[in-house]
Design a protein around this motif. Structure first.
Motif, PDB file in Angstrom:
ATOM      1  N   VAL A 116       0.841  -1.201   0.000  1.00  0.00           N
ATOM      2  CA  VAL A 116       0.000   0.000   0.000  1.00  0.00           C
ATOM      3  C   VAL A 116       0.875   1.250   0.000  1.00  0.00           C
ATOM      4  O   VAL A 116       0.688   2.172  -0.796  1.00  0.00           O
ATOM      5  N   GLY A 117       1.862   1.281   0.906  1.00  0.00           N
ATOM      6  CA  GLY A 117       2.780   2.420   0.978  1.00  0.00           C
ATOM      7  C   GLY A 117       3.615   2.567  -0.276  1.00  0.00           C
ATOM      8  O   GLY A 117       3.836   3.688  -0.767  1.00  0.00           O
ATOM      9  N   GLN A 118       4.088   1.441  -0.824  1.00  0.00           N
ATOM     10  CA  GLN A 118       4.903   1.480  -2.038  1.00  0.00           C
ATOM     11  C   GLN A 118       4.095   1.953  -3.240  1.00  0.00           C
ATOM     12  O   GLN A 118       4.604   2.683  -4.104  1.00  0.00           O
ATOM     13  N   PHE A 119       2.826   1.556  -3.287  1.00  0.00           N
ATOM     14  CA  PHE A 119       1.946   2.004  -4.372  1.00  0.00           C
ATOM     15  C   PHE A 119       1.710   3.513  -4.286  1.00  0.00           C
ATOM     16  O   PHE A 119       1.743   4.215  -5.296  1.00  0.00           O
ATOM     17  N   GLU A 120       1.491   4.021  -3.073  1.00  0.00           N
ATOM     18  CA  GLU A 120       1.303   5.469  -2.887  1.00  0.00           C
ATOM     19  C   GLU A 120       2.544   6.239  -3.329  1.00  0.00           C
ATOM     20  O   GLU A 120       2.438   7.281  -3.979  1.00  0.00           O
ATOM     21  N   ARG A 121       3.714   5.718  -2.972  1.00  0.00           N
ATOM     22  CA  ARG A 121       4.972   6.368  -3.346  1.00  0.00           C
ATOM     23  C   ARG A 121       5.156   6.342  -4.863  1.00  0.00           C
ATOM     24  O   ARG A 121       5.569   7.336  -5.468  1.00  0.00           O
ATOM     25  N   TRP A 122       4.832   5.207  -5.476  1.00  0.00           N
ATOM     26  CA  TRP A 122       4.935   5.101  -6.940  1.00  0.00           C
ATOM     27  C   TRP A 122       3.978   6.076  -7.624  1.00  0.00           C
ATOM     28  O   TRP A 122       4.331   6.701  -8.623  1.00  0.00           O
ATOM     29  N   LEU A 123       2.771   6.210  -7.060  1.00  0.00           N
ATOM     30  CA  LEU A 123       1.761   7.109  -7.627  1.00  0.00           C
ATOM     31  C   LEU A 123       2.231   8.554  -7.566  1.00  0.00           C
ATOM     32  O   LEU A 123       2.058   9.320  -8.517  1.00  0.00           O
ATOM     33  N   GLN A 124       2.840   8.960  -6.449  1.00  0.00           N
ATOM     34  CA  GLN A 124       3.366  10.312  -6.300  1.00  0.00           C
ATOM     35  C   GLN A 124       4.514  10.576  -7.265  1.00  0.00           C
ATOM     36  O   GLN A 124       4.610  11.654  -7.864  1.00  0.00           O
ATOM     37  N   ASP A 125       5.379   9.575  -7.461  1.00  0.00           N
ATOM     38  CA  ASP A 125       6.535   9.737  -8.350  1.00  0.00           C
ATOM     39  C   ASP A 125       6.134   9.778  -9.819  1.00  0.00           C
ATOM     40  O   ASP A 125       6.846  10.336 -10.650  1.00  0.00           O
ATOM     41  N   ASN A 126       5.002   9.156 -10.144  1.00  0.00           N
ATOM     42  CA  ASN A 126       4.567   9.076 -11.546  1.00  0.00           C
ATOM     43  C   ASN A 126       3.231   9.779 -11.772  1.00  0.00           C
ATOM     44  O   ASN A 126       2.481   9.396 -12.683  1.00  0.00           O
ATOM     45  N   LEU A 127       2.955  10.789 -10.947  1.00  0.00           N
ATOM     46  CA  LEU A 127       1.656  11.463 -10.993  1.00  0.00           C
ATOM     47  C   LEU A 127       1.371  12.095 -12.350  1.00  0.00           C
ATOM     48  O   LEU A 127       0.250  11.997 -12.865  1.00  0.00           O
ATOM     49  N   ILE A 128       2.370  12.702 -12.961  1.00  0.00           N
ATOM     50  CA  ILE A 128       2.170  13.372 -14.257  1.00  0.00           C
ATOM     51  C   ILE A 128       1.835  12.345 -15.341  1.00  0.00           C
ATOM     52  O   ILE A 128       0.926  12.552 -16.159  1.00  0.00           O
ATOM     53  N   ILE A 129       2.547  11.210 -15.332  1.00  0.00           N
ATOM     54  CA  ILE A 129       2.297  10.163 -16.333  1.00  0.00           C
ATOM     55  C   ILE A 129       0.897   9.571 -16.153  1.00  0.00           C
ATOM     56  O   ILE A 129       0.146   9.403 -17.121  1.00  0.00           O
ATOM     57  N   VAL A 130       0.547   9.260 -14.891  1.00  0.00           N
ATOM     58  CA  VAL A 130      -0.770   8.678 -14.602  1.00  0.00           C
ATOM     59  C   VAL A 130      -1.880   9.650 -15.004  1.00  0.00           C
ATOM     60  O   VAL A 130      -2.869   9.256 -15.642  1.00  0.00           O
ATOM     61  N   ALA A 131      -1.711  10.938 -14.631  1.00  0.00           N
ATOM     62  CA  ALA A 131      -2.707  11.958 -14.984  1.00  0.00           C
ATOM     63  C   ALA A 131      -2.820  12.101 -16.497  1.00  0.00           C
ATOM     64  O   ALA A 131      -3.917  12.241 -17.050  1.00  0.00           O
TER      65      ALA A 131
END
Length: 274
Positions: A228-243
């Protein structure tokens, strides 16, 4: 008399279905139709291999999430949408085109609603994600597809369990209870193990007995951070790509709706001049 006939002919010629819109929408949807058929075929084949198609009651037997559902649902939706858009455009069928644009609009609305709710209820979503992962940890050995999905997740995000390696106590094969006869007792799946670059062959027993050691010693052999924590960190690091991906998908959906509505308007205008 000839002048009147000529004016009517010019009026009729001025209203026609755009070939560019028609065949672009057809090509746009035939790709999704074929992809949907492919996903659906893979899902049904996976269910056939697991004997689900011969015993539909077994769908509810799995305590965790069956990844095949993703192929079935996504493939089914893509197949239906692709069929409606493809045939609707080719045959200039306004009923199918309206169904396509309404269905696509509904999906877009649901995605938008889900995005807003996920932003507003972040803590609730985090709790649900934790609950979802723990449920699948319990069912790890029940389904090979689920097992492969969990292994991929833990390897990709270098994590173990929802919040840490001790979450594997939830699984009857890995828990540390005194009466657990399993050889995997107090262990973790191999996907939790820190990979040794010198090893050419995967050691599937690398997680055996590892949780009998102290936490500092465990860190030498396995990932101790939760997914869960690792997924949140990955999401923050790749926020522009995901968005960017979400915006791109949304624009494609809006574009498809506009094309379908434009074609419906053209078909109606031509019919009105008959």
């Amino acid at each position: 008399m000839n002048n009147v006939s000529s004016r009517k002919h010019q009026l009729f010629k001025g209203v026609e279905v755009s070939c560019c819109v028609k065949y672009f929408l057809f090509g746009f949807n035939i790709i999704f139709w074929l992809l949907g058929a492919g996903f659906l075929g893979i899902g049904l084949w996976a269910w056939a291999e697991k004997g689900v198609l011969s015993n539909m009651a077994s769908i509810t037997d799995l305590g965790g999430f069956d990844p095949v559902w993703l192929f079935i649902v996504v493939g089914g939706v893509m197949f239906i949408l692709g069929f409606a858009g493809c045939i609707g455009a080719l045959r200039e069928n306004t009923l199918l085109l309206k169904f396509f644009s309404v269905f696509l609009g509904l999906i877009f609305f649901l995605e938008l609603t889900a995005g807003i709710l996920a932003f507003v209820f972040k803590d609730w979503i985090k709790d649900q994600l934790n609950f979802f992962i723990n449920n699948n940890v319990k069912a790890y050995r029940d389904d090979i597809d689920l097992q492969n999905l969990i292994d991929f997740t833990q390897e990709y995000w270098s994590c173990c369990g929802a919040h840490g390696s001790n979450d594997w106590n939830l699984n009857i094969y890995f828990n540390c209870t005194e009466f657990n006869p399993s050889r995997e007792r107090c262990g973790v799946p191999f996907s939790c193990c820190v990979k040794d670059p010198a090893e050419d062959v995967l050691n599937t027993q690398c997680g055996y007995d590892v949780r009998l050691q102290g936490e500092l010693d465990q860190q030498k052999y396995i990932y101790t951070k939760g997914c869960v924590g690792q997924f949140e960190r990955w999401l923050q690091d790749n926020l522009i790509i995901v968005a960017g991906v979400f915006v791109g998908v949304a624009l494609l959906q809006i574009f498809g709706i506009c094309l379908a509505q434009n074609l419906v308007s053209d078909v109606k205008a031509v019919k009105a001049n008959w």
